[in-house]
Design an enzyme around this catalytic site. Structure first.
Site, PDB file in Angstrom:
ATOM      1  N   THR A  10       5.853  15.523   3.640  1.00 10.07           N
ATOM      2  CA  THR A  10       6.736  15.042   4.707  1.00 10.07           C
ATOM      3  C   THR A  10       6.798  13.512   4.756  1.00 10.07           C
ATOM      4  OG1 THR A  10       4.837  15.261   6.157  1.00 10.07           O
ATOM      5  CG2 THR A  10       6.447  17.055   6.211  1.00 10.07           C
ATOM      6  N   SER A  38       2.184  19.298  10.974  1.00 10.40           N
ATOM      7  CA  SER A  38       3.370  19.939  10.386  1.00 10.40           C
ATOM      8  C   SER A  38       3.137  21.401  10.015  1.00 10.40           C
ATOM      9  CB  SER A  38       3.770  19.197   9.106  1.00 10.40           C
ATOM     10  OG  SER A  38       3.799  17.822   9.312  1.00 10.40           O
ATOM     11  N   CYS A 131       1.886   0.474  -6.648  1.00 13.26           N
ATOM     12  CA  CYS A 131       3.321   0.230  -6.876  1.00 13.26           C
ATOM     13  C   CYS A 131       3.614  -1.171  -7.435  1.00 13.26           C
ATOM     14  CB  CYS A 131       4.109   0.485  -5.591  1.00 13.26           C
ATOM     15  SG  CYS A 131       3.307  -0.118  -4.111  1.00 13.26           S
ATOM     16  N   SER A 161       8.888  -0.211   2.879  1.00 12.06           N
ATOM     17  CA  SER A 161       8.604   1.200   2.602  1.00 12.06           C
ATOM     18  C   SER A 161       7.274   1.372   1.874  1.00 12.06           C
ATOM     19  CB  SER A 161       9.732   1.836   1.792  1.00 12.06           C
ATOM     20  OG  SER A 161       9.839   1.198   0.540  1.00 12.06           O
ATOM     21  N   GLY A 162       6.756   0.293   1.295  1.00 10.72           N
ATOM     22  CA  GLY A 162       5.459   0.353   0.625  1.00 10.72           C
ATOM     23  C   GLY A 162       4.319   0.627   1.591  1.00 10.72           C
ATOM     24  N   HIS A 224       9.947  -3.975  -4.758  1.00 15.17           N
ATOM     25  CA  HIS A 224       8.954  -5.052  -4.767  1.00 15.17           C
ATOM     26  C   HIS A 224       9.375  -6.099  -5.804  1.00 15.17           C
ATOM     27  CE1 HIS A 224       6.624  -2.632  -2.193  1.00 15.17           C
ATOM     28  NE2 HIS A 224       5.615  -2.308  -2.973  1.00 15.17           N
TER      29      HIS A 224
HETATM   30  N1  NAP Z   1       5.051   4.134   0.061  1.00 12.23           N
HETATM   31  C1  NAP Z   1       4.857   3.604  -1.171  1.00 12.23           C
HETATM   32  O1  NAP Z   1       5.674   2.799  -1.684  1.00 12.23           O
HETATM   33  C2  NAP Z   1       3.651   4.007  -1.987  1.00 12.23           C
HETATM   34  C3  NAP Z   1       3.571   3.552  -3.336  1.00 12.23           C
HETATM   35  C4  NAP Z   1       2.462   3.923  -4.138  1.00 12.23           C
HETATM   36  C5  NAP Z   1       1.456   4.750  -3.601  1.00 12.23           C
HETATM   37  N2  NAP Z   1       1.534   5.154  -2.289  1.00 12.23           N
HETATM   38  C6  NAP Z   1       0.445   6.055  -1.807  1.00 12.23           C
HETATM   39  O2  NAP Z   1       1.011   7.367  -1.584  1.00 12.23           O
HETATM   40  C7  NAP Z   1       0.327   7.995  -0.485  1.00 12.23           C
HETATM   41  C8  NAP Z   1       1.371   8.454   0.586  1.00 12.23           C
HETATM   42  O3  NAP Z   1       2.072   7.308   1.105  1.00 12.23           O
HETATM   43  P1  NAP Z   1       3.376   7.441   2.052  1.00 12.23           P
HETATM   44  O4  NAP Z   1       3.986   6.082   2.016  1.00 12.23           O
HETATM   45  O5  NAP Z   1       4.179   8.635   1.647  1.00 12.23           O
HETATM   46  O6  NAP Z   1       2.696   7.712   3.505  1.00 12.23           O
HETATM   47  P2  NAP Z   1       3.360   8.335   4.829  1.00 12.23           P
HETATM   48  O7  NAP Z   1       4.840   8.116   4.859  1.00 12.23           O
HETATM   49  O8  NAP Z   1       2.524   7.852   5.959  1.00 12.23           O
HETATM   50  O9  NAP Z   1       3.127   9.949   4.654  1.00 12.23           O
HETATM   51  C9  NAP Z   1       1.831  10.523   4.722  1.00 12.23           C
HETATM   52  C10 NAP Z   1       1.902  12.026   4.339  1.00 12.23           C
HETATM   53  O10 NAP Z   1       0.563  12.544   4.302  1.00 12.23           O
HETATM   54  C11 NAP Z   1       0.415  13.618   5.241  1.00 12.23           C
HETATM   55  N3  NAP Z   1      -0.939  13.512   5.829  1.00 12.23           N
HETATM   56  C12 NAP Z   1      -1.460  12.464   6.520  1.00 12.23           C
HETATM   57  N4  NAP Z   1      -2.746  12.742   6.882  1.00 12.23           N
HETATM   58  C13 NAP Z   1      -3.033  13.979   6.382  1.00 12.23           C
HETATM   59  C14 NAP Z   1      -4.184  14.823   6.448  1.00 12.23           C
HETATM   60  N5  NAP Z   1      -5.298  14.436   7.068  1.00 12.23           N
HETATM   61  N6  NAP Z   1      -4.139  16.007   5.822  1.00 12.23           N
HETATM   62  C15 NAP Z   1      -3.015  16.400   5.174  1.00 12.23           C
HETATM   63  N7  NAP Z   1      -1.877  15.663   5.094  1.00 12.23           N
HETATM   64  C16 NAP Z   1      -1.888  14.457   5.710  1.00 12.23           C
HETATM   65  C17 NAP Z   1       1.530  13.403   6.261  1.00 12.23           C
HETATM   66  O11 NAP Z   1       1.835  14.669   6.865  1.00 12.23           O
HETATM   67  P3  NAP Z   1       2.426  14.775   8.372  1.00 12.23           P
HETATM   68  O12 NAP Z   1       3.891  14.418   8.303  1.00 12.23           O
HETATM   69  O13 NAP Z   1       2.207  16.211   8.681  1.00 12.23           O
HETATM   70  O14 NAP Z   1       1.623  13.844   9.230  1.00 12.23           O
HETATM   71  C18 NAP Z   1       2.665  12.888   5.336  1.00 12.23           C
HETATM   72  O15 NAP Z   1       3.245  13.975   4.619  1.00 12.23           O
HETATM   73  C19 NAP Z   1      -0.710   6.993   0.042  1.00 12.23           C
HETATM   74  O16 NAP Z   1      -1.946   7.302  -0.600  1.00 12.23           O
HETATM   75  C20 NAP Z   1      -0.160   5.645  -0.461  1.00 12.23           C
HETATM   76  O17 NAP Z   1      -1.187   4.687  -0.595  1.00 12.23           O
HETATM   77  C21 NAP Z   1       2.608   4.823  -1.472  1.00 12.23           C
END
Ligand code: NAP
Length: 345
Positions: A10, A38, A131, A161-162, A224
């Protein structure tokens, strides 16, 4: 079709996975998992869709599961710190875990064999980089191969968005630049050295490149940007640098993997490019754009690079890794026979 599950489905990166996999030739999403907020909701209710374009029809009714087995799938893409093909930083620097950009260091995937010895033929973890580290390593790889990079100084301007959703509070982001992203600088510095490192005899030797990074959060949605200065081992002309980037190709291009961009690096010659809004979608978000190449008065050369942080920097990076593993026959290797100790008594 290989049935895949998305953990963290999500979230910001999870939504990208679903968008990029909507009409994928090899993978179909059969399971979505997220937090207990969720759990058990249909995906369409649990997820606040924040990407341009329509909600992916095929996953609308899937029930969101907890992030634990059993999940109705063959392979898991993780946007959470769980093992498999993961965006998370948790395992990236482990000695037997491949940290891979398929165009840069596909040979590091041999580390999987070590992991499988440890797990007695069971699962393994493959990681894609931070990233910004993706952008840094991809931009440097063609130069490192041809001229040897001895040092690099990079200043990043990173998109909102990062930080995931809801990310940076609007009152902090508007009319502002934040010169701090927790742990980002250290990640870029260490991951770049591993990505440019060499694999031999079951280990990765990190590249002997001095890397210095300073990171800033800027008021841009996606993409970025990095301002680079590099010192090279061998002399190069501007035309040679340009040629090294423009002709750079890797295994994904050779194998014509579905998500591989034709040009991993796009060279822009206009004086004011690359720009996030104009260039982040180059190669469907999988190409790094490079421009503003010029001699530098302190190190040898300076340039600017840009990469889409949730596509080449996250979901697209993981999918390209999975496509390479699939093409190499490593994705669904049958478990090896486990050697059992003779029964006692
Ligand atoms: N955004 C970027 O550009 C980027 C780039 C490289 C790597 N990352 C890495 O990718 C990962 C996700 O980032 P994001 O930007 O997608 O974060 P986000 O938008 O905050 O989404 C977090 C996701 O994880 C779920 N979640 C959170 N806590 C949880 C738990 N305790 N158990 C199970 N599910 C859980 C959330 O579900 P709910 O909706 O149910 O809360 C949601 O689906 C992170 O490790 C981040 O460091 C992000």
């Amino acid at each position: 079709m290989i049935r895949v599950g998305i953990l963290g489905a999500t979230g910001t990166v999870g939504q990208r996975f679903l968008q990029l996999l909507e009409r994928h030739p090899d993978f179909v999403v059969s399971a979505v998992a997220a937090s207990d907020r969720s759990e058990e909701k249909p995906y369409v209710e649990a997820c606040q869709w924040r990407l341009p374009g329509d909600f992916p029809e095929s996953v609308r009714a899937l029930r969101v599961r907890p992030c634990e087995p059993p999940l109705d799938c063959d392979v898991v893409f993780s946007s959470l710190p769980y093992p498999v093909i993961t965006n998370s930083s948790s395992f990236r620097m482990d000695a037997d875990v491949p940290l891979v950009i398929p165009e840069v260091n596909p040979e590091h995937l041999a580390l999987i064999d070590l992991q499988r010895q440890r797990t007695k033929g069971g699962g393994y973890i493959v990681t894609n980089p931070n990233c910004s580290a993706v952008m840094v390593a991809l931009a440097l790889a063609p130069l490192h191969r041809r001229f040897g990079v001895t040092s690099v100084v990079v200043t990043t301007m990173q998109a909102l968005s990062g930080a995931g959703y809801p990310g940076v509070p609007s009152l902090d982001a508007t009319d502002n630049v934040i010169p701090y992203i927790a742990e980002e600088e250290a990640k870029i510095e260490r991951e770049t050295k591993k990505l440019l490192g060499t694999y031999a005899d079951g280990a990765v030797r990190t590249a002997d490149v001095a890397v210095s990074a300073q990171c800033h959060r800027v008021n841009v949605t996606d993409g970025h940007l990095g301002a680079f200065r590099v010192k090279l081992e061998r002399r190069a002309t501007l035309a040679e640098l340009r040629d090294a980037w423009a002709t750079f190709r890797g295994l994904p291009q050779q194998l014509e993997l579905p998500s591989a961009p034709t040009h991993p690096i796009v060279v822009r010659d206009e004086p004011d490019r690359p720009q996030p809004r104009l260039d982040r979608d180059a190669g469907n978000g999988m190409s790094v754009s490079v421009g503003r190449v010029a001699p530098d008065t302190v190190l040898d050369w300076r340039f600017v690079a840009l990469s889409h942080n949730t596509i080449r920097g996250a979901a697209g990076a993981a999918i390209l890794n999975a496509e390479l593993l699939l093409a190499q026959g490593r994705l669904l290797q049958p478990p090896r026979a486990v050697e059992r100790a003779p029964a006692r008594g």
